[in-house]
Design a protein around this motif. Structure first.
Motif, PDB file in Angstrom:
ATOM      1  N   ASP A 295       0.837  -1.214   0.000  1.00  0.00           N
ATOM      2  CA  ASP A 295       0.000   0.000   0.000  1.00  0.00           C
ATOM      3  C   ASP A 295       0.864   1.254   0.000  1.00  0.00           C
ATOM      4  O   ASP A 295       0.550   2.239  -0.686  1.00  0.00           O
ATOM      5  N   MET A 296       1.964   1.226   0.764  1.00  0.00           N
ATOM      6  CA  MET A 296       2.877   2.373   0.787  1.00  0.00           C
ATOM      7  C   MET A 296       3.535   2.547  -0.584  1.00  0.00           C
ATOM      8  O   MET A 296       3.661   3.669  -1.090  1.00  0.00           O
ATOM      9  N   ILE A 297       3.942   1.441  -1.183  1.00  0.00           N
ATOM     10  CA  ILE A 297       4.574   1.519  -2.504  1.00  0.00           C
ATOM     11  C   ILE A 297       3.633   2.176  -3.505  1.00  0.00           C
ATOM     12  O   ILE A 297       4.017   3.099  -4.237  1.00  0.00           O
ATOM     13  N   GLU A 298       2.378   1.744  -3.522  1.00  0.00           N
ATOM     14  CA  GLU A 298       1.426   2.296  -4.483  1.00  0.00           C
ATOM     15  C   GLU A 298       1.148   3.769  -4.197  1.00  0.00           C
ATOM     16  O   GLU A 298       1.023   4.582  -5.125  1.00  0.00           O
ATOM     17  N   ALA A 299       1.062   4.125  -2.921  1.00  0.00           N
ATOM     18  CA  ALA A 299       0.778   5.517  -2.547  1.00  0.00           C
ATOM     19  C   ALA A 299       1.907   6.449  -2.986  1.00  0.00           C
ATOM     20  O   ALA A 299       1.664   7.542  -3.517  1.00  0.00           O
ATOM     21  N   TYR A 300       3.160   6.014  -2.799  1.00  0.00           N
ATOM     22  CA  TYR A 300       4.288   6.873  -3.159  1.00  0.00           C
ATOM     23  C   TYR A 300       4.536   6.865  -4.659  1.00  0.00           C
ATOM     24  O   TYR A 300       5.007   7.865  -5.209  1.00  0.00           O
ATOM     25  N   CYS A 301       4.206   5.758  -5.325  1.00  0.00           N
ATOM     26  CA  CYS A 301       4.290   5.769  -6.789  1.00  0.00           C
ATOM     27  C   CYS A 301       3.289   6.762  -7.374  1.00  0.00           C
ATOM     28  O   CYS A 301       3.577   7.424  -8.387  1.00  0.00           O
ATOM     29  N   LYS A 302       2.140   6.895  -6.746  1.00  0.00           N
ATOM     30  CA  LYS A 302       1.168   7.899  -7.179  1.00  0.00           C
ATOM     31  C   LYS A 302       1.735   9.308  -6.981  1.00  0.00           C
ATOM     32  O   LYS A 302       1.598  10.182  -7.859  1.00  0.00           O
ATOM     33  N   LEU A 303       2.406   9.533  -5.844  1.00  0.00           N
ATOM     34  CA  LEU A 303       3.042  10.833  -5.616  1.00  0.00           C
ATOM     35  C   LEU A 303       4.132  11.096  -6.653  1.00  0.00           C
ATOM     36  O   LEU A 303       4.342  12.228  -7.076  1.00  0.00           O
ATOM     37  N   ASN A 304       4.812  10.042  -7.065  1.00  0.00           N
ATOM     38  CA  ASN A 304       5.813  10.187  -8.113  1.00  0.00           C
ATOM     39  C   ASN A 304       5.175  10.594  -9.431  1.00  0.00           C
ATOM     40  O   ASN A 304       5.680  11.465 -10.148  1.00  0.00           O
ATOM     41  N   GLU A 305       4.046   9.989  -9.756  1.00  0.00           N
ATOM     42  CA  GLU A 305       3.334  10.347 -10.980  1.00  0.00           C
ATOM     43  C   GLU A 305       2.886  11.808 -10.948  1.00  0.00           C
ATOM     44  O   GLU A 305       2.808  12.471 -11.995  1.00  0.00           O
ATOM     45  N   LEU A 306       2.628  12.317  -9.746  1.00  0.00           N
ATOM     46  CA  LEU A 306       2.210  13.710  -9.585  1.00  0.00           C
ATOM     47  C   LEU A 306       3.391  14.675  -9.533  1.00  0.00           C
ATOM     48  O   LEU A 306       3.204  15.890  -9.416  1.00  0.00           O
ATOM     49  N   GLY A 307       4.615  14.136  -9.593  1.00  0.00           N
ATOM     50  CA  GLY A 307       5.809  14.976  -9.573  1.00  0.00           C
ATOM     51  C   GLY A 307       6.241  15.406  -8.192  1.00  0.00           C
ATOM     52  O   GLY A 307       7.082  16.302  -8.055  1.00  0.00           O
ATOM     53  N   ILE A 308       5.712  14.751  -7.149  1.00  0.00           N
ATOM     54  CA  ILE A 308       6.016  15.139  -5.765  1.00  0.00           C
ATOM     55  C   ILE A 308       7.103  14.248  -5.163  1.00  0.00           C
ATOM     56  O   ILE A 308       8.018  14.733  -4.495  1.00  0.00           O
ATOM     57  N   ALA A 309       7.005  12.959  -5.392  1.00  0.00           N
ATOM     58  CA  ALA A 309       8.026  12.017  -4.922  1.00  0.00           C
ATOM     59  C   ALA A 309       9.066  11.822  -6.013  1.00  0.00           C
ATOM     60  O   ALA A 309       8.726  11.716  -7.187  1.00  0.00           O
ATOM     61  N   LYS A 310      10.332  11.771  -5.612  1.00  0.00           N
ATOM     62  CA  LYS A 310      11.434  11.645  -6.573  1.00  0.00           C
ATOM     63  C   LYS A 310      12.398  10.543  -6.116  1.00  0.00           C
ATOM     64  O   LYS A 310      12.476  10.220  -4.926  1.00  0.00           O
ATOM     65  N   SER A 311      13.123  10.001  -7.066  1.00  0.00           N
ATOM     66  CA  SER A 311      14.077   8.935  -6.756  1.00  0.00           C
ATOM     67  C   SER A 311      15.451   9.245  -7.333  1.00  0.00           C
ATOM     68  O   SER A 311      15.595  10.025  -8.267  1.00  0.00           O
ATOM     69  N   VAL A 312      16.444   8.622  -6.746  1.00  0.00           N
ATOM     70  CA  VAL A 312      17.816   8.624  -7.269  1.00  0.00           C
ATOM     71  C   VAL A 312      18.206   7.162  -7.458  1.00  0.00           C
ATOM     72  O   VAL A 312      18.004   6.346  -6.542  1.00  0.00           O
ATOM     73  N   GLU A 313      18.729   6.827  -8.631  1.00  0.00           N
ATOM     74  CA  GLU A 313      19.118   5.454  -8.927  1.00  0.00           C
ATOM     75  C   GLU A 313      20.627   5.362  -9.143  1.00  0.00           C
ATOM     76  O   GLU A 313      21.220   6.238  -9.765  1.00  0.00           O
ATOM     77  N   VAL A 314      21.229   4.297  -8.629  1.00  0.00           N
ATOM     78  CA  VAL A 314      22.651   4.024  -8.839  1.00  0.00           C
ATOM     79  C   VAL A 314      22.768   2.708  -9.602  1.00  0.00           C
ATOM     80  O   VAL A 314      22.223   1.678  -9.185  1.00  0.00           O
TER      81      VAL A 314
END
Length: 213
Positions: free
Chosen positions: A113-132
Motif C-alpha cells: 500500500d505504501m509503494i502504491e501511494a508513493y508511486c502515485k506521488l511520483n506520478e504527480l511529480g512530488i516524490a522523486k528517486s535517485v538510482e545508482v
C-alpha cells in the motif's frame, strides 16, 4: 494520540507524544500524504498496524555545507564506476527499499500500500528517486518528497558497498545546485550521522518548513 477521520486534518505537531507519535488512522491518499509532509509529519508503521503518523521532537537533517564525504568516497566518485540517474525508475527504487533487510527490524514498514501511494506521488511529480547503476544493474538508490526547497528523504538501499552513499551525495549536490535549503532525514541513525546529518529541535525544523508554505 489523535484518531484521524476522513477529514483532511492533522493536529499540531506539538501534540505528539514524547516518542513523537502524533496520530493514527486515516489513509495514504496523495492529498493526505502531502498535507502530512507540509505539516512536518510522516507515516511510519508495520504491516497489520493502523497507519501511524509521527512528528518527533528532534529532527535529523542535513545542512548541505555540513556534508561529510570521506576520502574513500571521493575516490569512488572520481573513478566513475557507477552511473547515477534521477527519477528514472521510482517503482524499482521503492520496491528495493522495501525488500532490503535492516538491522533490528524483523520486517519492512514499506508495505505494498505504501509503494502504491508513493508511486502515485511520483506520478504527480512530488516524490522523486535517485538510482545508482553498475553494469546496467540497479544496485542502490533512495527516494523522498520534494517540498519547495526542502527535500524529505524517506528510505535508501544498497546492494553493493557505498551505493546508497553515492546516491545520497549525488542528491545533495543536485539539491545545492537547485537552491534547496535542507535535506530532511526524519530520525537519527549512525549511517546518516556519518554523512554529516544532525538532529535539530522540532520547532526549528518547523520554522524552516513553514517558510515554504
Amino acid at each position: 494520540m489523535y484518531p484521524i477521520s476522513d477529514d483532511l486534518y492533522f493536529p499540531p505537531v506539538s501534540n505528539a507524544s514524547s516518542e513523537g507519535l502524533l496520530a493514527f488512522g486515516g489513509d495514504l491518499s496523495s492529498e493526505r500524504l502531502l498535507l502530512a509532509y507540509k505539516s512536518g509529519i510522516f507515516p511510519w508503521f508495520n504491516q497489520g498496524e493502523p497507519i501511524l503518523w509521527w512528528a518527533p521532537k528532534s529532527r535529523m537533517v542535513l545542512f548541505f555545507n555540513e556534508l561529510i564525504v570521506s576520502k574513500s568516497m571521493r575516490n569512488i566518485l572520481n573513478r566513475n564506476t557507477f552511473k547515477v540517474t534521477f527519477n528514472q525508475d521510482f517503482r524499482a527504487v521503492i520496491s528495493n527499499c522495501s525488500g532490503i533487510k535492516r538491522a533490528g527490524q524483523q520486517g519492512t514498514w514499506i508495505s505494498q500500500d505504501m509503494i502504491e501511494a508513493y508511486c502515485k506521488l511520483n506520478e504527480l511529480g512530488i516524490a522523486k528517486s535517485v538510482e545508482v547503476w553498475q553494469n546496467e544493474e540497479l544496485v542502490g538508490g533512495l527516494y523522498g518528497i520534494e517540498l519547495g526547497t526542502v527535500f524529505c528523504g524517506e528510505s535508501m538501499f544498497s546492494k553493493v558497498s557505498n551505493a546508497s552513499k553515492l546516491a545520497f551525495i549525488t542528491l545533495v549536490d543536485h539539491l545545492k545546485s537547485e537552491n534547496f535549503k535542507i535535506l530532511d532525514c526524519q530520525v537519527y541513525n549512525d549511517h546518516l550521522a556519518s554523512l554529516g546529518c544532525r538532529e535539530i529541535d522540532r520547532d526549528d525544523f518547523m520554522k524552516l518548513l513553514n517558510a515554504e508554505f
